[in-house]
Design a protein around this motif. Sequence first.
Motif, PDB file in Angstrom:
ATOM      1  N   THR A 508       0.830  -1.209   0.000  1.00 36.43           N
ATOM      2  CA  THR A 508       0.000   0.000   0.000  1.00 36.43           C
ATOM      3  C   THR A 508       0.862   1.256   0.000  1.00 36.43           C
ATOM      4  O   THR A 508       0.546   2.244  -0.679  1.00 36.43           O
ATOM      5  CB  THR A 508      -0.941  -0.005   1.211  1.00 36.43           C
ATOM      6  N   LYS A 509       1.949   1.236   0.743  1.00 40.65           N
ATOM      7  CA  LYS A 509       2.865   2.382   0.747  1.00 40.65           C
ATOM      8  C   LYS A 509       3.468   2.593  -0.636  1.00 40.65           C
ATOM      9  O   LYS A 509       3.628   3.733  -1.094  1.00 40.65           O
ATOM     10  CB  LYS A 509       3.975   2.164   1.776  1.00 40.65           C
ATOM     11  N   MET A 510       3.837   1.525  -1.291  1.00 46.83           N
ATOM     12  CA  MET A 510       4.393   1.630  -2.639  1.00 46.83           C
ATOM     13  C   MET A 510       3.354   2.173  -3.611  1.00 46.83           C
ATOM     14  O   MET A 510       3.668   2.946  -4.518  1.00 46.83           O
ATOM     15  CB  MET A 510       4.907   0.267  -3.099  1.00 46.83           C
ATOM     16  N   MET A 511       2.086   1.779  -3.445  1.00 44.43           N
ATOM     17  CA  MET A 511       1.015   2.296  -4.292  1.00 44.43           C
ATOM     18  C   MET A 511       0.800   3.788  -4.054  1.00 44.43           C
ATOM     19  O   MET A 511       0.538   4.549  -4.997  1.00 44.43           O
ATOM     20  CB  MET A 511      -0.283   1.540  -4.024  1.00 44.43           C
ATOM     21  N   ASP A 512       0.909   4.217  -2.802  1.00 43.50           N
ATOM     22  CA  ASP A 512       0.689   5.624  -2.464  1.00 43.50           C
ATOM     23  C   ASP A 512       1.716   6.535  -3.123  1.00 43.50           C
ATOM     24  O   ASP A 512       1.459   7.731  -3.316  1.00 43.50           O
ATOM     25  CB  ASP A 512       0.745   5.824  -0.944  1.00 43.50           C
ATOM     26  N   ALA A 513       2.865   5.976  -3.498  1.00 41.88           N
ATOM     27  CA  ALA A 513       3.897   6.777  -4.162  1.00 41.88           C
ATOM     28  C   ALA A 513       3.421   7.298  -5.509  1.00 41.88           C
ATOM     29  O   ALA A 513       3.960   8.270  -6.035  1.00 41.88           O
ATOM     30  CB  ALA A 513       5.180   5.954  -4.340  1.00 41.88           C
ATOM     31  N   ARG A 514       2.384   6.639  -6.057  1.00 41.27           N
ATOM     32  CA  ARG A 514       1.833   7.075  -7.351  1.00 41.27           C
ATOM     33  C   ARG A 514       0.852   8.237  -7.185  1.00 41.27           C
ATOM     34  O   ARG A 514       0.317   8.746  -8.161  1.00 41.27           O
ATOM     35  CB  ARG A 514       1.115   5.897  -8.026  1.00 41.27           C
ATOM     36  N   ASN A 515       0.576   8.600  -5.917  1.00 41.20           N
ATOM     37  CA  ASN A 515      -0.294   9.744  -5.609  1.00 41.20           C
ATOM     38  C   ASN A 515      -1.717   9.553  -6.098  1.00 41.20           C
ATOM     39  O   ASN A 515      -2.382  10.495  -6.514  1.00 41.20           O
ATOM     40  CB  ASN A 515       0.274  11.043  -6.208  1.00 41.20           C
ATOM     41  N   TYR A 516      -2.175   8.286  -6.064  1.00 39.41           N
ATOM     42  CA  TYR A 516      -3.569   8.034  -6.407  1.00 39.41           C
ATOM     43  C   TYR A 516      -4.369   7.912  -5.131  1.00 39.41           C
ATOM     44  O   TYR A 516      -3.891   7.400  -4.123  1.00 39.41           O
ATOM     45  CB  TYR A 516      -3.717   6.732  -7.211  1.00 39.41           C
TER      46      TYR A 516
END
Length: 523
Positions: A508-516
Amino acid sequence: MQTISAQTEQPLQAESTSHPRGLYLLFATEMWERFSYYGMRAVLVLFLTKAMMMDKAFASKFYGGYTSLIYLTPLIGGFIADRYWGNRRSILTGGVLMALGQFTLFFAASNYGPAATHGLSHQLLYLGLGFMILGNGFFKPNISSMVGSLYSATDKRKDAAYTIFYMGINLGSFIGNTITSLLGDTGHPGDFRWAFLACGIAMLLGTSIFQWGKTKYLHTPEGVQVGETPAISGGIKGVFALLPVLLAVMLGILWLDSAKFPTIAPLLGLALVAIIIMIFSDKSLSGADVQGVLVIFIVSFFVVFFWAAFEQAPASLTFFADEQMDRTLFGYELPASIFQNLNAFFVVAGAPVMALLWTALGKRGSEPPSPVKMAIGLALLALGYLVMCLGVHNLQPGVKVSMFFLVALYFFHSIGELCLSPIGLSLVNKLAPVKFASLLMAVWFLANAAANYLAGYMSSLYPDPKSTAPAPVLLGFTITSLYDFFLVFVVSASAAALILFVISRQLTKMMDARNYPAPTAQA
């Protein structure tokens, strides 16, 4: 580069609460294509064993090889669409090829029998499946990626859109399974041809619907046409000329893998390495892009465990329904293949409920992130097989199992599918860099390819009470009964669910890096 067409309808605003009409065009197109694919798949293993006279183990591996290639060729179709053809041309070409494949299977089933005496029929079987494999490669990744193209990058309706799209998939599956089971699985091998004929007609209908509405409805909220041929593309005629070569390659791979030696497994490994090199050697990707791509690869790995167990439905679970289950209802014995309809029924009925559930949780700020939803899906898969273990435990010879246990399995598997598959499709669309959108959607299907190949191998371990061969062995574990067979899937799916739960926070943290924003499904 995409251009604005004067023929488009009045564009919908990005903040609209309703979905674009293009979603429902893609819904209808996919519905008829899934009628064709799942309708044929419902009776394929029974056709192989009862009409083409293949033994269960060979038919299972043959089925696994075919379905694996079905999900492998989207790598080729996605690449060609991104660089040369665009989504629209690829979808139309794929639809025509798949219709041709179904009609070829109709002719194969019109003169059925063992390979020794019906060589032409078996050659037509390979040719028909070859057309299906190649056509699906062009069709499947492109129509899936077009769903996301109808929305802006930050549109919160995407999860709901993919859930609606997924309803089209399963509605088509339900209609197709019903018709082909009633037409083909009648107890007379010659009737399988009518199932294939119905599937060919359905494929032509879906392709015609797409051709009719593509220009009017497939555009962004700003009115920009999506899926058109890239402006800088070249070699369109060259790709058409390449189609017979690709068909020959697919036929060769399917024949070698089924009749000679394992070919598809090494091919899957090579495809994975090639994609990794192609994507991660691109210096234009940002750090956030790389993290998003890594998440796609990681969740795709866990998807393999889900589909390898889930895809026992048209193979070992159909053998079970045919031989070990009491199928009598109100004095009528139901076709074994029709039980695959339960999955489509539960998905169509459950999809709106799941969309409302994600919406309600989102409003409360407690909606789980995508990796957690997918872990829940794996846990429900394991629960379904646990129910089957209870049903067959200490089963005495000659005793048939109540259909309740298979119904319960399909219920848990269907809810698990809703937690995993549409969410995964949406995740890929949100995390994939634009230039690799179709290729990374194909990565999702590469995981399905590996899973289906593994599913065919696992189905070949199905303990056949009529066989005199030694009991199958998996990693030192001897499978002597149906209880042992189903227990394998309980253990594997439970382990995968637990590991995915543990690492979900980091993902989830890695996904948040995409700013979605966090995914929110709206009804």
